[in-house]
Motif scaffolding. Structure first.
Motif, PDB file in Angstrom:
ATOM      1  N   VAL A   1      -0.104  -2.350  -4.195  1.00 16.69           N
ATOM      2  CA  VAL A   1      -1.391  -2.651  -3.572  1.00 16.69           C
ATOM      3  C   VAL A   1      -1.378  -1.992  -2.204  1.00 16.69           C
ATOM      4  O   VAL A   1      -0.458  -2.212  -1.419  1.00 16.69           O
TER       5      VAL A   1
ATOM      6  N   THR B   1      -3.446   0.475  -6.108  1.00 19.51           N
ATOM      7  CA  THR B   1      -4.568  -0.427  -6.328  1.00 19.51           C
ATOM      8  C   THR B   1      -5.088  -0.818  -4.953  1.00 19.51           C
ATOM      9  O   THR B   1      -4.307  -1.181  -4.061  1.00 19.51           O
TER      10      THR B   1
ATOM     11  N   PRO C   1      -7.723  -3.352  -3.704  1.00 18.86           N
ATOM     12  CA  PRO C   1      -8.689  -4.407  -4.020  1.00 18.86           C
ATOM     13  C   PRO C   1      -9.462  -4.974  -2.833  1.00 18.86           C
ATOM     14  O   PRO C   1     -10.360  -5.790  -3.036  1.00 18.86           O
TER      15      PRO C   1
ATOM     16  N   THR D   1      -3.164 -10.013  -6.282  1.00 24.42           N
ATOM     17  CA  THR D   1      -3.151  -8.717  -6.977  1.00 24.42           C
ATOM     18  C   THR D   1      -1.723  -8.180  -7.081  1.00 24.42           C
ATOM     19  O   THR D   1      -1.324  -7.683  -8.144  1.00 24.42           O
TER      20      THR D   1
END
Length: 171
Positions: A100, A130, A132, A164
């Motif tokens: 993340v 990722t 988010p 996440t």
């Protein structure tokens, strides 16, 4: 799971380093994640343009294995720094899959507030990260309020980062 911080300001001990570590600490406190290493790329002596030093190799490996990766840069000439670009270019495609990422920029003016979203976020996504939550952007005039800004951002987004990262680790 831990938070790893990479700072691409060419000046050691920069304000960008202060912003990145303030955010990492606030996220760690709000998300319940331990703080991991901080890599101030300026401390590697600019060796990103030539042979990569062993410290740089270690930073690349640790960044690729991070649960949460905070990537910080000042805005230079309406973009992120070449030092950060050289670091990110050394990561192979997909190296940040399962990580993340949080883009962080220090902007000199309001017109530079979008560098993180327009330029840094796509590069991190291309590497498989990722993303988010929104980027963390601080204008230079906001630096006196840095701790409050980092706490507010972490309160709103830290739980999403933790959830996440946990979900990605379980895959």
């Amino acid at each position: 799971m831990s938070i790893v911080t990479v700072v691409g300001n060419p000046r050691p001990g920069s304000r960008t380093l202060g912003v990145a570590t303030a955010l990492s600490s606030a996220v760690a406190a709000r998300a319940g994640l331990p703080e991991g290493p901080v890599f101030d790329l300026a401390g590697f002596g600019g060796q990103w343009l030539g042979d990569l030093a062993s410290d740089g190799e270690s930073a690349l490996a640790v960044a690729a294995e991070a649960s949460v990766l905070v990537v910080a840069t000042p805005t230079y000439k309406a973009s992120y720094t070449g030092l950060l670009k050289a670091f990110l270019d050394r990561l192979p495609g997909g190296a940040l899959r399962g990580t993340v990422a949080v883009p962080v920029t220090v902007a000199a003016a309001p017109t530079h507030r979008f560098v993180a979203d327009l330029q840094l976020r796509p590069v991190l996504a291309e590497l498989g990260a990722t993303l988010p939550v929104p980027s963390f952007v601080v204008e230079e005039r906001e630096l006196p309020d840095l701790l409050a800004l980092a706490e507010r951002w972490a309160t709103g987004h830290g739980p999403v980062l933790a959830a996440t990262a946990g979900a990605l680790a379980a895959v």
